[in-house]
Design an enzyme around this catalytic site. Sequence first.
Site, PDB file in Angstrom:
ATOM      1  N   HIS A   9     -22.370  -5.548   1.361  1.00 28.31           N
ATOM      2  CA  HIS A   9     -23.081  -3.779   0.321  1.00 28.31           C
ATOM      3  C   HIS A   9     -23.535  -2.988   1.486  1.00 28.31           C
ATOM      4  O   HIS A   9     -23.994  -3.987   3.096  1.00 28.31           O
ATOM      5  CB  HIS A   9     -24.094  -4.694  -0.202  1.00 28.31           C
ATOM      6  CG  HIS A   9     -25.681  -3.136  -0.430  1.00 28.31           C
ATOM      7  ND1 HIS A   9     -23.913  -2.533  -1.649  1.00 28.31           N
ATOM      8  CD2 HIS A   9     -26.732  -3.211  -0.980  1.00 28.31           C
ATOM      9  CE1 HIS A   9     -25.809  -1.477  -2.444  1.00 28.31           C
ATOM     10  NE2 HIS A   9     -26.574  -1.604  -1.036  1.00 28.31           N
TER      11      HIS A   9
ATOM     12  N   ALA B 297       1.391  -1.248  -0.049  1.00 28.91           N
ATOM     13  CA  ALA B 297      -0.192  -0.263  -0.225  1.00 28.91           C
ATOM     14  C   ALA B 297       1.433   1.278  -0.283  1.00 28.91           C
ATOM     15  O   ALA B 297       2.279   1.127   0.680  1.00 28.91           O
ATOM     16  CB  ALA B 297      -0.845  -0.017   1.010  1.00 28.91           C
TER      17      ALA B 297
HETATM   18  P1  NDP Z   1      11.340   4.613  -4.441  1.00 28.89           P
HETATM   19  O1  NDP Z   1      12.047   4.255  -4.437  1.00 28.89           O
HETATM   20  O2  NDP Z   1      10.020   4.524  -4.242  1.00 28.89           O
HETATM   21  O3  NDP Z   1      11.259   6.384  -5.351  1.00 28.89           O
HETATM   22  C1  NDP Z   1      12.356   7.194  -5.703  1.00 28.89           C
HETATM   23  C2  NDP Z   1      12.240   8.149  -6.386  1.00 28.89           C
HETATM   24  O4  NDP Z   1      13.081   9.223  -6.724  1.00 28.89           O
HETATM   25  C3  NDP Z   1      12.067   7.580  -8.114  1.00 28.89           C
HETATM   26  O5  NDP Z   1      10.511   8.854  -8.041  1.00 28.89           O
HETATM   27  C4  NDP Z   1      12.805   8.205  -8.534  1.00 28.89           C
HETATM   28  O6  NDP Z   1      12.721   8.523 -10.143  1.00 28.89           O
HETATM   29  C5  NDP Z   1      13.323   8.938  -7.946  1.00 28.89           C
HETATM   30  N1  NDP Z   1      14.921   9.713  -7.862  1.00 28.89           N
HETATM   31  C6  NDP Z   1      15.900   8.642  -7.713  1.00 28.89           C
HETATM   32  N2  NDP Z   1      17.225   9.111  -7.860  1.00 28.89           N
HETATM   33  C7  NDP Z   1      16.788  10.988  -8.331  1.00 28.89           C
HETATM   34  C8  NDP Z   1      17.842  11.868  -8.742  1.00 28.89           C
HETATM   35  N3  NDP Z   1      18.768  12.201  -9.175  1.00 28.89           N
HETATM   36  N4  NDP Z   1      16.929  13.154  -9.359  1.00 28.89           N
HETATM   37  C9  NDP Z   1      15.638  12.967  -8.697  1.00 28.89           C
HETATM   38  N5  NDP Z   1      14.608  12.221  -8.725  1.00 28.89           N
HETATM   39  C10 NDP Z   1      15.698  11.111  -8.567  1.00 28.89           C
HETATM   40  O7  NDP Z   1      11.714   5.269  -3.256  1.00 28.89           O
HETATM   41  P2  NDP Z   1      11.229   6.040  -1.610  1.00 28.89           P
HETATM   42  O8  NDP Z   1      12.577   6.555  -1.334  1.00 28.89           O
HETATM   43  O9  NDP Z   1      10.331   6.587  -2.185  1.00 28.89           O
HETATM   44  O10 NDP Z   1      11.546   4.735  -1.003  1.00 28.89           O
HETATM   45  C11 NDP Z   1      12.504   3.743  -1.131  1.00 28.89           C
HETATM   46  C12 NDP Z   1      11.404   2.595  -0.523  1.00 28.89           C
HETATM   47  O11 NDP Z   1      11.350   2.195   1.144  1.00 28.89           O
HETATM   48  C13 NDP Z   1      10.608   2.310  -1.457  1.00 28.89           C
HETATM   49  O12 NDP Z   1      10.951   1.475  -2.446  1.00 28.89           O
HETATM   50  C14 NDP Z   1       9.437   0.925  -0.997  1.00 28.89           C
HETATM   51  O13 NDP Z   1      10.093  -0.773  -0.731  1.00 28.89           O
HETATM   52  C15 NDP Z   1       9.803   1.110   0.685  1.00 28.89           C
HETATM   53  N6  NDP Z   1       8.929   2.651   1.669  1.00 28.89           N
HETATM   54  C16 NDP Z   1       7.841   1.161   1.199  1.00 28.89           C
HETATM   55  C17 NDP Z   1       6.361   2.735   2.601  1.00 28.89           C
HETATM   56  C18 NDP Z   1       5.478   1.576   1.875  1.00 28.89           C
HETATM   57  O14 NDP Z   1       5.176   0.987   1.871  1.00 28.89           O
HETATM   58  N7  NDP Z   1       4.071   2.081   1.826  1.00 28.89           N
HETATM   59  C19 NDP Z   1       6.317   4.449   2.044  1.00 28.89           C
HETATM   60  C20 NDP Z   1       7.487   4.771   2.716  1.00 28.89           C
HETATM   61  C21 NDP Z   1       8.878   3.450   2.111  1.00 28.89           C
HETATM   62  P3  NDP Z   1      12.426   6.922 -11.421  1.00 28.89           P
HETATM   63  O15 NDP Z   1      10.943   6.804 -11.332  1.00 28.89           O
HETATM   64  O16 NDP Z   1      12.998   8.067 -12.253  1.00 28.89           O
HETATM   65  O17 NDP Z   1      13.937   6.969 -10.738  1.00 28.89           O
END
Ligand code: NDP
Length: 456
Positions: free
Chosen positions: A435, A341
Amino acid sequence: MTFDYDLFVIGGGSGGVRAARLASTEGKARVALAEEYRLGGTCVIRGCVPKKLMVFASAFKDQVEDAASYGWDAKIGAFNWQEFHPKLRQELDRLEGIYGNILDNNNVERFHARAEMVDAHTVKLSTGETFTAKHILVAVGGRPSVPDIEGAELAITSNEVFLWDALPKSILIVGGGFIACEFACILQGMGVEVTQFYRGEQILRGFDRESTDFISAAMVEKGVNLKLGENVSKIKETEAGLQVTATSGEVTLFDQVMFATGRAPNTSGLGLEAAGVEVGSKGEIVVDDYSQTNIPSIYAVGDVTNRINLTPVAIREGAAFVDTVFHGNPTKPDHDLVASAVFTQPEFGTVGMTEEEAATTGDVEVYTTSFRPMNTLFAGREDKVFMKLIVSVETRKVLGCHIVAPGAGEMIQLAGIAVKMGATKEDFDRTCAVHPVMAEELVTMKSPTRVVKGTS
Ligand code: NDP
């Protein structure tokens, strides 16, 4: 050779604590655990738990407004972080205490210290003590990763949000993943002016695109200033605040800038080289299906292995490790069809394949529905929910289920059981509706919205 312990766990987060407890109680092993910061790890101390409490806090404005529409004499004032934050901290202290008790009550010896591996069986603590163990389990998680741009040190990450003394008036959140989108919604709900930059064409890349289009539109509708195809090129400190120059050239002032640009495995300074443990290209510890590294006595679970970086997965990996090593029952943690989620507002619950992935397996039927739910419709809101099932034409199995709705996290936990069991669309159809609830739509979608030809 005799060892000080049967198992030494490095890292007191979800995966490490579960493994330590099970190895000690069920595996009858002599277990120690070292944690350098706070027991509970990212999930409890600076992740899922405080984040979810902030999600609750941020949702009250809409709820009280809705109450007024239902006839209550209700009016909401401003959100007071100074009231909320000490309670949040108290709750985290309480949970940390519970984690400590779990370890103590299960005879796990714990050390409040940083641990580093010296060789395949030896761990050295920052206290100067050295211990040997038959097995070492590395469960040190991840840490925020921040891009290398001018002024990046002026920005914060999600870690610092939980330590704020006061809410900023405005914030720029950089990134389009779980953390960026969740905090954009939370802080917007708390009254902060939120701008979000995402470098790609749509947030939550990798999730079902139709669902993320829906979430993105809803976030904008709620007031998040979401800029797609935008990134930060530099940050400068000025008297008026942080001056951000975007890649588009636009210059804007913010009180705070937060990078939510991914997380990296926490592997530096762990002694991996000394112990001879293989590390992958992203710094992750490379493990086999049983969480074993190339060094037979060393295992790793959780985010440090960069498989599926979610708390319940780390817990499963920790338990499977104990089954494998201490019960003589080799067990692979199951990484298939893990539901998850995203706590945006509206919430997103998802299990299985996206439409795009499913089409690579063959022809698929796509069932979608979108409607205004009863409770907020009555209150005069335009908010809509979205539900989607992706069904294999050949096997009739539901390959993916995606829900964007209040409570979607709760719904997907249950829908996830059916999908995991291999339920077909006809199994969904013959399940009588409950429902009136939103989720009844999951069993009442009769005709496909479209049939997508397989791309394989
Ligand atoms: P994510 O990997 O989900 O997202 C990282 C984001 O940062 C992406 O949109 C990516 O873009 C962007 N990004 C990466 N490098 C750069 C850059 N140099 N400049 C600009 N944008 C960049 O990581 P999060 O930090 O959000 O979360 C880490 C992990 O923690 C998640 O993968 C998840 O597994 C876990 N998590 C789970 C949650 C839950 O279960 N509800 C809640 C929070 C975290 P692009 O898509 O273009 O690569």
